[in-house]
Design a protein around this motif. Structure first.
Motif, mmCIF file in Angstrom:
data_model
loop_
_atom_site.group_PDB
_atom_site.id
_atom_site.type_symbol
_atom_site.label_atom_id
_atom_site.label_comp_id
_atom_site.label_asym_id
_atom_site.label_seq_id
_atom_site.Cartn_x
_atom_site.Cartn_y
_atom_site.Cartn_z
ATOM 1 N N SER A 5 91.524 26.829 53.530
ATOM 2 C CA SER A 5 92.834 26.415 54.034
ATOM 3 C C SER A 5 92.599 25.461 55.198
ATOM 4 N N ASP A 7 93.993 24.382 57.849
ATOM 5 C CA ASP A 7 95.097 24.634 58.774
ATOM 6 C C ASP A 7 94.700 24.413 60.224
ATOM 7 N N PHE A 49 99.208 26.997 52.490
ATOM 8 C CA PHE A 49 97.848 27.431 52.163
ATOM 9 C C PHE A 49 97.894 28.902 51.791
#
Length: 246
Positions: A5, A7, A49
């Protein structure tokens, strides 16, 4: 491990860095593409995600013109890595494309609990030592590095996004704190709302600092209990954050 992910900016930086050093990749390839956990399946044009259970943020780094949902069937996100340029950019695809993939897990399996695993990870990212962390709760002035450490921890446990408290997560945490009666719970949430509305700063790190300082100053006992409650983090928060290319 779980699918990557992207992020946080440090993850983009890490991918750009390891793309030039990992022997497992074919060196003759200039452009590499890997699946991530990103998807908008079930909620068109709202990407999140899956592994991190978080929506994409404004700073998500997309290829020009992406996402474009070509053919109205592109619901999954892959990351492109340009080795020579050091660029790491996202694009959407249908799920039948044949790409390799990137997995992640936390790089500190020896941490004694979930709270410490997150602290250890954020310490590595922002070069913060244990002495600085011990002094953090009572500090009245922090440099940007320490502010970003605060933001990193709050973000990792799901309490902070974009320098703001996530009200639903804070409410759930406050409910778990035994000292909270219904009346005190409402008052605590009112303080959270007040701090969310008053915070300011140049970036997420600044905002996270002023937000946590506001909560600490207005409700020190509750703030202390919230810090202690971090020890009860669940395993799904812990098990991530070290890249493996497959």
């Amino acid at each position: 491990m779980s699918l990557l992910s992207l992020d946080g900016q440090y993850k983009y930086d890490a991918l750009a860095s390891i793309s030039n050093t990992t022997d497992d990749m074919n060196k003759e390839l200039q452009n590499l593409t890997f699946w991530t956990s990103g998807s908008d399946e079930g909620c068109e044009s709202v990407f999140g995600f899956c592994s991190a259970k978080r929506l994409f943020r404004d700073e998500a780094q997309w290829l020009p013109g992406q996402p474009d949902n070509a053919g109205r069937k592109e619901n999954h996100v892959a990351v492109h890595i340009w080795r020579q340029k050091g660029q790491v950019l996202l694009a959407d695809y249908d799920g039948i494309k044949k790409f390799r993939y990137v997995c992640e897990q936390r790089r500190n399996p020896l941490s004694k609990n979930g709270k410490q695993a997150i602290i250890d990870e954020c310490s590595l990212i922002y070069n913060v030592n244990s002495t600085e962390i011990d002094l953090l709760q009572n500090a009245t002035k922090l440099d940007l590095r320490m502010k970003c450490f605060l933001q990193c921890v709050g973000d990792a446990v799901g309490l902070l996004v974009g320098g703001k408290f996530v009200a639903s997560e804070v409410f759930a945490m406050l409910e778990r704190i035994n000292m909270q009666t219904a009346d005190r719970l409402m008052k605590s949430m009112a303080i959270v709302g007040e701090c969310n509305n008053k915070t300011y700063g140049m970036n997420e790190c600044d905002k996270a600092y002023w937000l946590t300082r506001c909560a600490r100053d207005k409700a020190p006992m509750i703030f202390e209990q919230m810090i202690k409650e971090l020890d009860n983090l669940t395993s799904d928060v812990i098990n991530k954050k070290f890249f493996v290319i497959l």
